[in-house]
Scaffold this motif. Structure first.
Motif, mmCIF file in Angstrom:
data_model
loop_
_atom_site.group_PDB
_atom_site.id
_atom_site.type_symbol
_atom_site.label_atom_id
_atom_site.label_comp_id
_atom_site.label_asym_id
_atom_site.label_seq_id
_atom_site.Cartn_x
_atom_site.Cartn_y
_atom_site.Cartn_z
ATOM 1 N N TRP A 130 0.826 -1.212 0.000
ATOM 2 C CA TRP A 130 0.000 0.000 0.000
ATOM 3 C C TRP A 130 0.862 1.265 0.000
ATOM 4 C CZ3 TRP A 130 0.403 3.288 4.262
ATOM 5 C CH2 TRP A 130 1.054 2.754 5.395
ATOM 6 N N ILE A 131 2.048 1.186 0.590
ATOM 7 C CA ILE A 131 2.955 2.343 0.582
ATOM 8 C C ILE A 131 3.426 2.616 -0.842
ATOM 9 C CG2 ILE A 131 5.082 3.328 1.513
ATOM 10 C CD1 ILE A 131 4.828 1.422 3.883
ATOM 11 N N SER A 132 3.761 1.556 -1.572
ATOM 12 C CA SER A 132 4.191 1.701 -2.961
ATOM 13 C C SER A 132 3.090 2.290 -3.823
ATOM 14 C CB SER A 132 4.621 0.340 -3.519
ATOM 15 O OG SER A 132 5.734 -0.170 -2.816
ATOM 16 N N ILE A 133 1.848 1.865 -3.575
ATOM 17 C CA ILE A 133 0.713 2.392 -4.347
ATOM 18 C C ILE A 133 0.536 3.880 -4.095
ATOM 19 C CG2 ILE A 133 -1.793 2.281 -4.644
ATOM 20 C CD1 ILE A 133 -1.577 -0.740 -3.960
ATOM 21 N N LEU A 134 0.607 4.288 -2.826
ATOM 22 C CA LEU A 134 0.473 5.711 -2.495
ATOM 23 C C LEU A 134 1.606 6.530 -3.106
ATOM 24 C CD1 LEU A 134 -0.642 5.576 1.260
ATOM 25 C CD2 LEU A 134 -2.037 6.216 -0.716
ATOM 26 N N LEU A 135 2.820 5.980 -3.089
ATOM 27 C CA LEU A 135 3.959 6.681 -3.665
ATOM 28 C C LEU A 135 3.807 6.808 -5.180
ATOM 29 C CD1 LEU A 135 6.692 8.002 -3.254
ATOM 30 C CD2 LEU A 135 7.762 5.735 -3.380
ATOM 31 N N ALA A 136 3.354 5.731 -5.828
ATOM 32 C CA ALA A 136 3.121 5.782 -7.274
ATOM 33 C C ALA A 136 2.054 6.818 -7.609
ATOM 34 C CB ALA A 136 2.704 4.405 -7.783
ATOM 35 N N GLY A 137 0.986 6.860 -6.795
ATOM 36 C CA GLY A 137 -0.062 7.858 -7.008
ATOM 37 C C GLY A 137 0.466 9.275 -6.863
ATOM 38 N N LEU A 138 1.330 9.491 -5.879
ATOM 39 C CA LEU A 138 1.922 10.815 -5.671
ATOM 40 C C LEU A 138 2.767 11.230 -6.870
ATOM 41 C CD1 LEU A 138 2.502 13.240 -3.823
ATOM 42 C CD2 LEU A 138 4.400 11.921 -2.834
ATOM 43 N N ILE A 139 3.560 10.293 -7.408
ATOM 44 C CA ILE A 139 4.392 10.582 -8.576
ATOM 45 C C ILE A 139 3.518 10.963 -9.773
ATOM 46 C CG2 ILE A 139 5.977 9.560 -10.259
ATOM 47 C CD1 ILE A 139 7.113 7.877 -7.926
ATOM 48 N N VAL A 140 2.410 10.253 -9.952
ATOM 49 C CA VAL A 140 1.492 10.566 -11.050
ATOM 50 C C VAL A 140 0.940 11.985 -10.905
ATOM 51 C CG1 VAL A 140 -0.772 10.021 -12.034
ATOM 52 C CG2 VAL A 140 0.857 8.186 -11.557
ATOM 53 N N HIS A 141 0.545 12.366 -9.697
ATOM 54 C CA HIS A 141 0.016 13.720 -9.473
ATOM 55 C C HIS A 141 1.064 14.780 -9.780
ATOM 56 C CE1 HIS A 141 -3.986 12.935 -7.930
ATOM 57 N NE2 HIS A 141 -3.503 11.934 -7.203
ATOM 58 N N VAL A 142 2.318 14.518 -9.403
ATOM 59 C CA VAL A 142 3.403 15.471 -9.689
ATOM 60 C C VAL A 142 3.591 15.601 -11.200
ATOM 61 C CG1 VAL A 142 5.887 15.882 -9.498
ATOM 62 C CG2 VAL A 142 4.597 15.111 -7.498
ATOM 63 N N LEU A 143 3.568 14.479 -11.919
ATOM 64 C CA LEU A 143 3.768 14.517 -13.365
ATOM 65 C C LEU A 143 2.594 15.187 -14.077
ATOM 66 C CD1 LEU A 143 5.389 11.019 -14.021
ATOM 67 C CD2 LEU A 143 6.505 13.251 -13.944
ATOM 68 N N ILE A 144 1.385 15.002 -13.570
ATOM 69 C CA ILE A 144 0.234 15.718 -14.139
ATOM 70 C C ILE A 144 0.415 17.220 -13.963
ATOM 71 C CG2 ILE A 144 -2.239 16.195 -13.824
ATOM 72 C CD1 ILE A 144 -2.627 13.208 -13.269
ATOM 73 N N TRP A 145 0.869 17.629 -12.779
ATOM 74 C CA TRP A 145 1.150 19.057 -12.551
ATOM 75 C C TRP A 145 2.201 19.558 -13.521
ATOM 76 C CZ3 TRP A 145 5.610 21.688 -11.309
ATOM 77 C CH2 TRP A 145 5.444 23.037 -10.942
ATOM 78 N N VAL A 146 3.245 18.746 -13.776
ATOM 79 C CA VAL A 146 4.307 19.128 -14.720
ATOM 80 C C VAL A 146 3.739 19.314 -16.117
ATOM 81 C CG1 VAL A 146 6.403 18.301 -15.885
ATOM 82 C CG2 VAL A 146 6.187 18.087 -13.397
ATOM 83 N N ILE A 147 2.880 18.391 -16.551
ATOM 84 C CA ILE A 147 2.276 18.478 -17.885
ATOM 85 C C ILE A 147 1.478 19.770 -18.035
ATOM 86 C CG2 ILE A 147 0.530 17.454 -19.400
ATOM 87 C CD1 ILE A 147 1.450 14.695 -18.363
ATOM 88 N N TYR A 148 0.660 20.084 -17.049
ATOM 89 C CA TYR A 148 -0.158 21.297 -17.143
ATOM 90 C C TYR A 148 0.703 22.553 -17.047
ATOM 91 C CZ TYR A 148 -4.719 19.108 -17.332
ATOM 92 O OH TYR A 148 -5.820 18.419 -17.765
ATOM 93 N N LYS A 149 1.802 22.462 -16.307
ATOM 94 C CA LYS A 149 2.722 23.597 -16.235
ATOM 95 C C LYS A 149 3.383 23.836 -17.588
ATOM 96 C CE LYS A 149 4.635 26.808 -13.709
ATOM 97 N NZ LYS A 149 3.805 27.907 -13.130
ATOM 98 N N ILE A 150 3.742 22.760 -18.283
ATOM 99 C CA ILE A 150 4.326 22.875 -19.624
ATOM 100 C C ILE A 150 3.356 23.589 -20.556
ATOM 101 C CG2 ILE A 150 4.980 21.552 -21.685
ATOM 102 C CD1 ILE A 150 6.143 19.429 -19.756
ATOM 103 N N PHE A 151 2.094 23.161 -20.525
ATOM 104 C CA PHE A 151 1.120 23.723 -21.458
ATOM 105 C C PHE A 151 0.614 25.105 -21.035
ATOM 106 C CE2 PHE A 151 0.192 19.118 -22.698
ATOM 107 C CZ PHE A 151 1.028 19.208 -23.805
ATOM 108 N N SER A 152 0.875 25.483 -19.804
ATOM 109 C CA SER A 152 0.569 26.865 -19.411
ATOM 110 C C SER A 152 1.566 27.840 -20.033
ATOM 111 C CB SER A 152 0.594 27.005 -17.886
ATOM 112 O OG SER A 152 1.916 26.887 -17.382
ATOM 113 N N ILE A 153 2.755 27.318 -20.389
ATOM 114 C CA ILE A 153 3.782 28.147 -21.031
ATOM 115 C C ILE A 153 3.679 28.071 -22.555
ATOM 116 C CG2 ILE A 153 6.274 28.550 -21.265
ATOM 117 C CD1 ILE A 153 6.606 27.224 -18.492
ATOM 118 N N VAL A 154 3.490 26.859 -23.087
ATOM 119 C CA VAL A 154 3.373 26.658 -24.548
ATOM 120 C C VAL A 154 2.085 25.877 -24.842
ATOM 121 C CG1 VAL A 154 5.784 26.846 -25.201
ATOM 122 C CG2 VAL A 154 4.964 24.693 -24.310
ATOM 123 N N PRO A 155 0.943 26.553 -24.924
ATOM 124 C CA PRO A 155 -0.323 25.850 -25.198
ATOM 125 C C PRO A 155 -0.240 25.098 -26.521
ATOM 126 C CG PRO A 155 -0.702 28.138 -24.564
ATOM 127 C CD PRO A 155 0.769 27.996 -24.802
#
Length: 363
Positions: free
Chosen positions: A46-71
Motif C-alpha cells: 500500500w505504501i508503494s501504491i500511495l507513492l506511485a499515485g503521488l508521482i502521477v500527481h506530480v507529473l500531471i502538474w508538470v504536464i499542465y505547467k508545460i502547457f501553461s507556457i506553450v499551449p
C-alpha cells in the motif's frame, strides 16, 4: 484554432478529463498488479501504491505547467524546447511508446481471454474484432472517444462487487506486519504498479481537445486519485483474501478472486468479469492508438486514418505470427520499467527547458 490545429467544435468539456484519465489507467494492470507488488513489498504494498499515485500527481502538474507556457500538444512542446529535428526525434519516441502500449494492452487482454475462456480461438480473430472496433471509434473523432470513456467508467463500477465479496473470506492478519521493508523494496513495488498508473500521459496529446484546458487540471488529478483509491482497495482485499505465498504464485489475482463468487443462476462468475472487462479495457486500446496516429498526423501532415491502418496491420500480423506469452513479456519490459523511468525524467526536463526559454525571452 490553437497551435495543434483543433477546431472548437471538436473539443470536450474539462470535466470529462476525469473519465479520460481514470478509464485509461483502469485496465490490464488492475487484473494482476498484486503479484509483482507482493513479490517486492509484501504487506507494505500500500505504501508503494500511495507513492506511485503521488508521482502521477506530480507529473500531471508538470504536464499542465508545460502547457501553461506553450499551449498546444506534445509535438509543439518538443519542437519549442529542442528545435525541429531533435524535437521530432523525441516525438517519434513517444509515438512508438503509444503504439507499443496499445499493442501490449490488446495482446495482454487476448491472453486473458485465452487463459480463462476460449483457449482454442486464434488470437488473430480476437485482434481483428478489436481492431475493427478501435478503427470505428477513432474515426468517430475525439468526442466519440470521450463519450465512450464516460460510459465505460459509469457502467463498470458494478464490478466493485468482486473485491467487496472477497471480504466474506477475509483474514485481516494478512495485512501484517507493516513498515517491514526497505526504501529500495518500496521503490521496486512502486515500479510494479506503474502499468496500472500509466495513461495520464495521454494528456500530452489530447490537451488541445479540451475547452478551457487549464480548468481541467483538477479533473485530471481527480481521475488519478480515483485510480489510486481503486488500486488500494483491490490490493487490500487481495492481501486479506490470499496469503502472501498465494498472492505471489497467483497469476491473475483479481480474476481468481471472482471465481469464489457464487449465485444460484451463475456458476462461473469469472466469465462475466472477463467478458465485461472488454468494455472497461477498450479505451485502453483506443486512446494510445489514437495518440500514436494523431502524432504521426501532426509530424508528417497525413490523414490520421493512414497511420491507423498501418498500426492495425502490424498488430494483426504480430497476433498471427508472434503471439505468445514471451512476446507479451517483451512488450511489458519495453514499457515497464524503462519507459516509466523515461517519463519521470523527461517531463520535468522538458518543463525546465521551456521555462529557461521563457525566462530568456523576458530578458
Amino acid at each position: 484554432m490553437n497551435q495543434a490545429g483543433v477546431n472548437e467544435k471538436y473539443k470536450v468539456s474539462p470535466f470529462y478529463v476525469l473519465f479520460l484519465v481514470h478509464s485509461m489507467q483502469t485496465g490490464l494492470g488492475v487484473l494482476n498488479f498484486q503479484r509483482d507488488l507482493a513479490k517486492a513489498t509484501g504487506t507494505d504494498g500500500w505504501i508503494s501504491i500511495l507513492l506511485a499515485g503521488l508521482i502521477v500527481h506530480v507529473l500531471i502538474w508538470v504536464i499542465y505547467k508545460i502547457f501553461s507556457i506553450v499551449p498546444g500538444d506534445l509535438i509543439y512542446a518538443n519542437n519549442h524546447a529542442w528545435g525541429k529535428w531533435i524535437g521530432n526525434f523525441f516525438s517519434l519516441l513517444f509515438i512508438l511508446y503509444f503504439f507499443a502500449l496499445g499493442m501490449t494492452i490488446i495482446i495482454g487482454y487476448i491472453n486473458v481471454v485465452h487463459v480463462w475462456m476460449f483457449d482454442e480461438v486464434p488470437s488473430w480473430a480476437f485482434a481483428l474484432v478489436f481492431l475493427i472496433l478501435i478503427y470505428y471509434i477513432i474515426t468517430g473523432g475525439f468526442r466519440t472517444i470521450t463519450g465512450i470513456a464516460f460510459l465505460t467508467v459509469i457502467f463498470s463500477y458494478w464490478l466493485l462487487i468482486v473485491p467487496l465479496y472477497g471480504f466474506k473470506y477475509a483474514d485481516f492478519t494478512g495485512t501484517l506486519p507493516i513498515f517491514d521493508h526497505t526504501l529500495l523494496e518500496i521503490m521496486k513495488g512502486t515500479r510494479s504498479t506503474s502499468l496500472s498508473m500509466l495513461g495520464f500521459e495521454m494528456i500530452l496529446m489530447f490537451y488541445p481537445f479540451i475547452k478551457n484546458a487549464k480548468k481541467s487540471q483538477k479533473y485530471a488529478h481527480g481521475g488519478a486519485l480515483a485510480t489510486t483509491l481503486l488500486i488500494l482497495l483491490i490490493y487490500f482485499v487481495s492481501t486479506v483474501f490470499y496469503s502472501q505465498e498465494q498472492l505471489v504464485l497467483t497469476l491473475w489475482p483479481t480474476l481468481s478472486l471472482t471465481s469464489v463468487i457464487e449465485f444460484p443462476f451463475i456458476q462461473r462468475f469469472e466469465y462475466i468479469t472477463v467478458s465485461w472487462w472488454a468494455i472497461v479495457i477498450i479505451l485502453n486500446m483506443v486512446i494510445p492508438l489514437w495518440a500514436a496516429s494523431r502524432g504521426v498526423k501532426r509530424l508528417f501532415n497525413v490523414q490520421q486514418k493512414y497511420p491507423l491502418w498501418v498500426m492495425s496491420i502490424i498488430i494483426l500480423l504480430v497476433n498471427i505470427f508472434f503471439f505468445d506469452v514471451d512476446s507479451l513479456f517483451i512488450l511489458n519490459k519495453m514499457i515497464n520499467p524503462y519507459w516509466v523511468c523515461f517519463l519521470v525524467i523527461y517531463l520535468p526536463l522538458l518543463l525546465i527547458l521551456i521555462s529557461i526559454k521563457k525566462w530568456r525571452k523576458r530578458l
